[in-house]
Design a protein around this motif. Structure first.
Motif, mmCIF file in Angstrom:
data_model
loop_
_atom_site.group_PDB
_atom_site.id
_atom_site.type_symbol
_atom_site.label_atom_id
_atom_site.label_comp_id
_atom_site.label_asym_id
_atom_site.label_seq_id
_atom_site.Cartn_x
_atom_site.Cartn_y
_atom_site.Cartn_z
ATOM 1 N N GLY A 76 -78.700 -5.292 -89.841
ATOM 2 C CA GLY A 76 -78.576 -6.497 -90.663
ATOM 3 C C GLY A 76 -79.038 -6.247 -92.084
ATOM 4 N N PHE A 77 -80.146 -5.509 -92.256
ATOM 5 C CA PHE A 77 -80.616 -5.171 -93.597
ATOM 6 C C PHE A 77 -79.564 -4.350 -94.341
ATOM 7 C CE2 PHE A 77 -85.257 -5.330 -91.984
ATOM 8 C CZ PHE A 77 -85.335 -6.685 -92.278
ATOM 9 N N ARG A 78 -78.942 -3.393 -93.635
ATOM 10 C CA ARG A 78 -77.903 -2.579 -94.273
ATOM 11 C C ARG A 78 -76.717 -3.441 -94.689
ATOM 12 N NH1 ARG A 78 -75.978 2.262 -90.829
ATOM 13 N NH2 ARG A 78 -74.945 2.751 -92.797
ATOM 14 N N LEU A 79 -76.375 -4.430 -93.864
ATOM 15 C CA LEU A 79 -75.249 -5.291 -94.196
ATOM 16 C C LEU A 79 -75.530 -6.119 -95.441
ATOM 17 C CD1 LEU A 79 -72.484 -6.448 -93.608
ATOM 18 C CD2 LEU A 79 -73.539 -8.058 -92.011
ATOM 19 N N ILE A 80 -76.754 -6.606 -95.603
ATOM 20 C CA ILE A 80 -77.104 -7.358 -96.816
ATOM 21 C C ILE A 80 -76.829 -6.505 -98.052
ATOM 22 C CG2 ILE A 80 -78.999 -8.386 -98.125
ATOM 23 C CD1 ILE A 80 -80.250 -9.165 -95.417
ATOM 24 N N ALA A 81 -77.302 -5.252 -98.011
ATOM 25 C CA ALA A 81 -77.073 -4.355 -99.146
ATOM 26 C C ALA A 81 -75.581 -4.096 -99.356
ATOM 27 C CB ALA A 81 -77.823 -3.044 -98.923
ATOM 28 N N ASP A 82 -74.833 -3.901 -98.262
ATOM 29 C CA ASP A 82 -73.387 -3.659 -98.373
ATOM 30 C C ASP A 82 -72.656 -4.851 -98.980
ATOM 31 O OD1 ASP A 82 -73.646 -1.148 -97.280
ATOM 32 O OD2 ASP A 82 -73.084 -1.752 -95.253
ATOM 33 N N LEU A 83 -73.008 -6.051 -98.522
ATOM 34 C CA LEU A 83 -72.333 -7.250 -99.023
ATOM 35 C C LEU A 83 -72.573 -7.439 -100.511
ATOM 36 C CD1 LEU A 83 -72.996 -9.835 -96.145
ATOM 37 C CD2 LEU A 83 -70.901 -8.539 -96.597
ATOM 38 N N LEU A 84 -73.816 -7.201 -100.951
ATOM 39 C CA LEU A 84 -74.121 -7.387 -102.369
ATOM 40 C C LEU A 84 -73.535 -6.272 -103.219
ATOM 41 C CD1 LEU A 84 -77.756 -8.755 -102.081
ATOM 42 C CD2 LEU A 84 -75.712 -9.996 -102.798
ATOM 43 N N ALA A 85 -73.363 -5.071 -102.641
ATOM 44 C CA ALA A 85 -72.652 -4.016 -103.364
ATOM 45 C C ALA A 85 -71.189 -4.398 -103.549
ATOM 46 C CB ALA A 85 -72.763 -2.689 -102.610
#
Length: 461
Positions: A76-85
């Protein structure tokens, strides 16, 4: 003559990512009246969906516990970073049964808008989403600050702006690399010309070439007409390529050709066209390391980095943290204040999510404490636990105890043991998938194979 009917008002998009179909179906039903709801069960599925959408949803509901390890928050933490990228203006609400203060703080540090514990009342959730949609997504800090590091960056931007050569902008996520690119454009002789931006991490690898260079009718399935690419649309303006480190290797070769001789072709066309725009690239990766590992072309790196700009992380900007606080809270009708202890705590905080994290904290505090004076105790829940710094201190303490005991110590063997542990952990998390494990570890798959076989870092051989 008949006139076309006006299109109905389009509902804002909402991305819901959860591996429980009961939750996604319930939320889609409850929120579908006000939003166009897109549901996904995993991080890869969510990224694939976003790449297919012309316009990314302004809102997202993300569960932290996602496959392949649904009982841990890492995916989930990785997805937050991916979405904002993919979409820096997206407002991400973390919807999680892992109601832990550390997870909430870390999610906010990564750039999440708010943390909502399960089970969530649909009506309350709808009100929270409506508030988020109404608030400004990305106020422009416009290089607020007076620190020496920021003054140096401004001076370099003014120095490089007029030159026609490429610029490579390096910096952590959320530090303001796109602001640097836009400032370079505004201060250049091209300021009145087009400015186009492409996030290389946010687009499917198969679509990078037609997006950059355009295509002709019939070049591939779905190419129903001729279409210009970004190089053509940018004309003699500026083309900003964000997350350049994610560009596929085959496309790196084609971009290099454009930078070397200015020539390119639309997909499916033999006619050669000439690029006139200035290219600015940005990355949060160590491209020199990527070059050593074979993931990025050395010749392209040198072409892109004729001029290099490093955007300093917020933790190095000292009292600029207070100036940014003043800037963002002035956007509120009833700004809050910090008492002396809270202001001191604000200055001590490292802001691992940089300006993006600071901005989100200020907006949340404006909503929670309008016109109030905050204490350090009221501020503390909004801040991350600074786990990485504490871990670093723990490692130092462990090393001190080990070295004080004396006796034989072999640094190489110790480092190899740490490396083997991380490799084994990555392989367990990915169920033996070497490609995914390499991504988790931030290295090339070939490098991982080499280290698995020898236990010796390839750079040190």
């Amino acid at each position: 003559m008949s006139h076309p009917k006006p299109a109905p008002e389009q509902k804002p998009g909402l991305l819901v990512v959860d591996d429980d179909p009961l939750i996604t179906d319930t939320l889609a039903f409850a929120l579908g009246t006000d939003y166009t709801v897109y549901t996904c069960e995993s991080r890869p599925h969510a990224i694939e969906l976003l790449r297919q959408l012309d316009v990314p949803p302004p809102l997202a509901l993300v569960d932290l516990g996602l496959p392949p390890v649904p009982h841990a928050p890492d995916e989930g933490f990785r997805l937050i970073a991916d979405l904002l990228a993919h979409s820096p203006r997206m407002k991400i609400f973390v919807l999680s049964g892992q109601n832990d203060a550390a997870n909430a703080r870390h999610a906010r540090a990564l750039g999440a808008w708010e943390f909502v514990a399960k089970p969530a009342d649909p009506a309350s959730l709808a009100r929270a989403l409506a508030r988020g949609l109404a608030l400004p997504a990305e106020p422009d800090a416009d290089f607020v600050g007076a620190s020496p590091a920021l003054a140096k960056l401004k001076s370099q931007i003014a120095q490089f702006a007029a030159a026609p050569y490429p610029v490579l902008i390096e910096g952590e996520s959320g530090s303001g690399k796109e602001l640097v690119a836009m400032r370079l454009h505004r201060l250049s002789p091209r300021a009145g010309r087009p400015y186009f931006s492409l996030n290389c991490a946010a687009i499917s690898p198969q679509l990078v070439e037609p997006t950059l260079f355009g295509y002709v009718k019939g070049a591939f399935t779905g190419a129903g007409s001729n279409k210009a690419g970004f190089f053509e649309d940018a004309a003699d303006g500026t083309l900003f390529l964000d997350e350049i480190g994610e560009l596929p290797l085959d496309m790196q070769a084609k971009l290099l050709r454009v930078l070397e001789n200015g020539e390119y072709q639309r997909v499916g066309e033999t006619q050669r066209r000439t690029a006139r725009c200035r290219v600015i690239a940005a990355t949060n990766r160590d491209l020199r390391r990527a070059v050593r590992e074979g993931a990025f072309r050395a010749d392209l790196y040198h072409r892109l980095s004729v001029f290099k700009l490093g955007v300093p992380p917020l933790r190095e900007l000292d009292h600029d943290k207070l100036l940014l606080l003043d800037h963002f809270r002035r956007l509120s009708e009833k700004p809050f204040e910090l008492d002396e202890a809270a202001a001191a705590r604000w200055l001590r905080y490292d802001f691992p999510g940089n300006v993006r994290e600071l901005r989100n904290i200020v907006i949340r505090l404006c909503a929670k404490y309008p016109g109030q004076r905050l204490s350090a105790a009221e501020l503390e829940p909004e801040l991350d636990l600074e786990i990485e710094i504490k871990d670093k201190s723990a490692i130092v303490e462990q090393a001190l105890r080990q070295l004080e005991r004396g006796g034989q110590f072999d640094l190489d063997q110790t480092l190899k043991a740490w490396e083997r542990g991380y490799i084994e952990a990555a392989l367990r998390l990915t169920r033996g998938n070497v490609s995914q494990a390499a991504k988790l570890l931030g290295i090339n798959r070939t490098t991982l194979y080499s280290r698995m076989n020898s236990g010796i870092p390839s750079e040190e051989k």
